[in-house]
Design a protein around this motif. Structure first.
Motif, PDB file in Angstrom:
ATOM      1  N   GLU A   2       0.841  -1.188   0.000  1.00  0.00           N
ATOM      2  CA  GLU A   2       0.000   0.000   0.000  1.00  0.00           C
ATOM      3  C   GLU A   2       0.880   1.243   0.000  1.00  0.00           C
ATOM      4  OE1 GLU A   2      -2.584  -0.144   3.340  1.00  0.00           O
ATOM      5  OE2 GLU A   2      -3.536  -2.033   2.758  1.00  0.00           O
ATOM      6  N   ALA A  20       3.977  -5.866   2.017  1.00  0.00           N
ATOM      7  CA  ALA A  20       3.198  -7.054   2.372  1.00  0.00           C
ATOM      8  C   ALA A  20       3.715  -7.694   3.652  1.00  0.00           C
ATOM      9  CB  ALA A  20       3.237  -8.056   1.221  1.00  0.00           C
ATOM     10  N   ASP A 138      10.607  -7.745  -1.776  1.00  0.00           N
ATOM     11  CA  ASP A 138       9.392  -7.007  -1.434  1.00  0.00           C
ATOM     12  C   ASP A 138       8.873  -6.232  -2.636  1.00  0.00           C
ATOM     13  OD1 ASP A 138       9.147  -7.304   1.660  1.00  0.00           O
ATOM     14  OD2 ASP A 138      11.255  -6.847   1.298  1.00  0.00           O
ATOM     15  N   GLN A 174       5.654 -13.892 -12.979  1.00  0.00           N
ATOM     16  CA  GLN A 174       5.788 -13.711 -11.541  1.00  0.00           C
ATOM     17  C   GLN A 174       4.943 -14.743 -10.791  1.00  0.00           C
ATOM     18  OE1 GLN A 174       4.177 -10.092  -9.886  1.00  0.00           O
ATOM     19  NE2 GLN A 174       2.485 -10.033 -11.345  1.00  0.00           N
ATOM     20  N   ALA A 176       2.238 -15.879  -8.503  1.00  0.00           N
ATOM     21  CA  ALA A 176       0.978 -15.242  -8.112  1.00  0.00           C
ATOM     22  C   ALA A 176       0.849 -15.097  -6.601  1.00  0.00           C
ATOM     23  CB  ALA A 176      -0.197 -16.031  -8.669  1.00  0.00           C
ATOM     24  N   GLU A 177       1.414 -16.058  -5.852  1.00  0.00           N
ATOM     25  CA  GLU A 177       1.251 -16.014  -4.398  1.00  0.00           C
ATOM     26  C   GLU A 177       2.005 -14.860  -3.747  1.00  0.00           C
ATOM     27  OE1 GLU A 177       4.536 -19.136  -5.188  1.00  0.00           O
ATOM     28  OE2 GLU A 177       2.683 -18.416  -6.118  1.00  0.00           O
ATOM     29  N   HIS A 178       2.940 -14.260  -4.490  1.00  0.00           N
ATOM     30  CA  HIS A 178       3.689 -13.130  -3.940  1.00  0.00           C
ATOM     31  C   HIS A 178       2.926 -11.815  -4.072  1.00  0.00           C
ATOM     32  CE1 HIS A 178       7.693 -15.498  -4.636  1.00  0.00           C
ATOM     33  NE2 HIS A 178       6.962 -15.991  -3.653  1.00  0.00           N
ATOM     34  N   GLY A 179       1.856 -11.792  -4.838  1.00  0.00           N
ATOM     35  CA  GLY A 179       1.078 -10.572  -4.992  1.00  0.00           C
ATOM     36  C   GLY A 179       1.716  -9.601  -5.977  1.00  0.00           C
ATOM     37  N   ASN A 180       1.130  -8.429  -6.083  1.00  0.00           N
ATOM     38  CA  ASN A 180       1.578  -7.413  -7.029  1.00  0.00           C
ATOM     39  C   ASN A 180       2.733  -6.617  -6.432  1.00  0.00           C
ATOM     40  OD1 ASN A 180       1.868  -5.546  -9.050  1.00  0.00           O
ATOM     41  ND2 ASN A 180      -0.144  -4.605  -8.798  1.00  0.00           N
ATOM     42  N   ARG A 181       3.955  -6.934  -6.838  1.00  0.00           N
ATOM     43  CA  ARG A 181       5.143  -6.262  -6.294  1.00  0.00           C
ATOM     44  C   ARG A 181       6.018  -5.661  -7.390  1.00  0.00           C
ATOM     45  NH1 ARG A 181       7.227 -10.421  -1.503  1.00  0.00           N
ATOM     46  NH2 ARG A 181       5.204 -10.616  -0.446  1.00  0.00           N
ATOM     47  N   ASN A 206      -0.902  -3.401 -14.825  1.00  0.00           N
ATOM     48  CA  ASN A 206      -1.250  -3.630 -13.428  1.00  0.00           C
ATOM     49  C   ASN A 206       0.030  -3.847 -12.625  1.00  0.00           C
ATOM     50  OD1 ASN A 206      -2.586  -4.197 -11.039  1.00  0.00           O
ATOM     51  ND2 ASN A 206      -2.885  -6.355 -11.557  1.00  0.00           N
ATOM     52  N   ALA A 208       2.647  -2.287  -9.206  1.00  0.00           N
ATOM     53  CA  ALA A 208       2.607  -1.621  -7.904  1.00  0.00           C
ATOM     54  C   ALA A 208       3.167  -0.205  -7.965  1.00  0.00           C
ATOM     55  CB  ALA A 208       3.386  -2.443  -6.880  1.00  0.00           C
TER      56      ALA A 208
END
Length: 411
Positions: A2, A20, A138, A174, A176-181, A206, A208
């Motif tokens: 965020e 995260a 991260d 990338q 997927a489990e790491h999220g949008n980084r 899309n 970060a």
């Protein structure tokens, strides 16, 4: 992840970045340079308590192409665990000091050119993302086709096209489990039009945030600000902005003034290598002549003997009898416990501890510089701070005074 903008002064902005992992810190912030995830001369256990803001690090995935291999990093649990720096922010950035121009068009279609421990090699997208996924950073920067400003127009257009295509491919690879980084790269070399086009394309993805590449590769300093502004104007205001290659105090102020949030810098380390201690004043309310009374020069104690209000040469014989700290009032580990004469003796005896103590101070002082920048933005006095800082650096003879940029409102 965020990111929230909290305050603005001109285009300069203070943001809050929450990762995260739960780690949260303010921007503009310094990303400390590491080698394979570890500081160059500061022990990891000392990095923990170096400064409240010493929790953000940058590393290059290219260090994990060969030794250790990506598989070793993955087995260790990622670069955080490999380097024993859990609780730190780790940002993976692909960067080469020469750019990809030397690889040529044929090579750039296969991947980007980087200098590695075994020489220069082409790194493809699959290999790059294999390393990134193994490191579990991260934040990570997509693979750029980064070129210096002097390349022909055709090569520059290809660079923008490749970088945009590679961003899509990197996102598809990338975990997927790491999220949008991902920080999508913006290039464009010496063309304002291509920088704008690259930014427009990155803004539709899309991601970060964004990483502005191609700076620090010999571009015209007077034009750099325009290139930053043109690219940033095409990017959404609510996402993170990173730049690579701009690390001196003046470059940091220029980048922050354009709206950059994260910067890496080798500046503290380069001073350390030259046996120099950072001493420039940080507060506008402290007159330059009183910045550090203990360091005022006598007739035989001048720049030639290692004196400067911006930095001091600790190898100088002048400091062989100086029992004051590097900077009076500095709260870093080095200044609270050691004196100039002690560090002078360590340096002249070629003790490695001297480099560690100098780097601790220089990093601490630079982190305080970033803190002063944030405070000036919160007080809506960034332009005044930048003007004061540039003027006092001119007075110290560190640089010639350039044009102070116009003040503009935050996007």
């Amino acid at each position: 992840m965020e990111f929230t903008v909290r305050a603005c002064s001109g285009h300069g902005r203070v943001g809050s970045l929450r990762l995260a992992s739960g780690l949260e810190f303010e921007t503009p912030s310094l990303l400390m340079i590491t080698r394979r995830g570890l500081p160059v001369v500061i022990p990891p256990e000392m990095l923990m308590d170096l400064h409240p803001d010493s929790r953000a690090c940058q590393f290059t995935p290219m260090h994990f192409l060969e030794d250790p291999l990506a598989a070793v990093v993955a087995k260790a649990g990622g670069v955080h665990k490999l380097a024993s720096l859990t609780g730190f922010a780790m940002v993976a950035v692909a960067r080469d000091s020469l750019g990809n121009e030397i690889a040529g068009e044929e090579a750039s279609n296969l991947g980007a050119s980087f200098e590695t421990s075994s020489g220069r090699r082409i790194v493809g997208l699959e290999k790059y993302m294999e390393v990134v996924n193994a490191c579990k950073p991260d934040l990570w920067v997509s693979l750029p086709d980064e070129v210096p400003h002097w390349v022909p127009e055709k090569r520059n257009r290809e660079s923008v096209d490749h970088t945009s295509q590679w961003l899509d491919h990197c996102l598809s690879l990338q975990h997927a489990e790491h999220g949008n980084r991902c920080l999508g790269v913006v290039v464009g070399a010496g063309s304002l039009e291509e920088r704008a086009r690259s930014a427009e394309q990155a803004a539709t993805r899309n991601v970060a945030g964004f990483s502005l590449a191609g700076f620090g590769l010999g571009e015209d300093v007077a034009q750099r600000g325009f290139h930053l502004e043109v690219a940033i104007a095409k990017l959404p205001n609510d996402k993170l902005r990173h730049v690579c290659g701009l690390g001196s105090p003046e470059e940091v102020l220029q980048a922050v003034g354009a709206g950059i949030d994260l910067l890496d810098s080798t500046y503290p380390y380069m001073l350390t290598k030259e046996c120099l201690a950072m001493t420039f004043p940080l507060k506008m309310e402290v007159p330059l002549r009183n910045a550090d009374r203990d360091m005022q020069p006598t007739p035989d104690h001048g720049v030639a003997s290692g004196f400067s209000l911006a930095k001091v040469n600790l190898r100088s014989a002048t400091y062989g009898i100086d029992e004051t700290p590097l900077v009076t009032g500095c709260k870093c580990y080095t200044c609270k416990r050691h004196t100039k004469v002690y560090i002078n003796q360590l340096l002249n005896s070629n003790e490695t501890l001297a480099q560690t103590l100098l780097e601790i101070h220089n990093t601490y002082h630079y982190l305080e510089f970033f803190k002063a920048i944030r405070e000036s933005i919160k007080a809506d006095k960034f332009h005044e701070f930048r003007t004061w800082f540039t003027s006092q650096r001119q007075e110290l003879g560190v640089l010639s005074l350039g044009n102070i940029p116009r003040v503009v409102s935050c996007n």
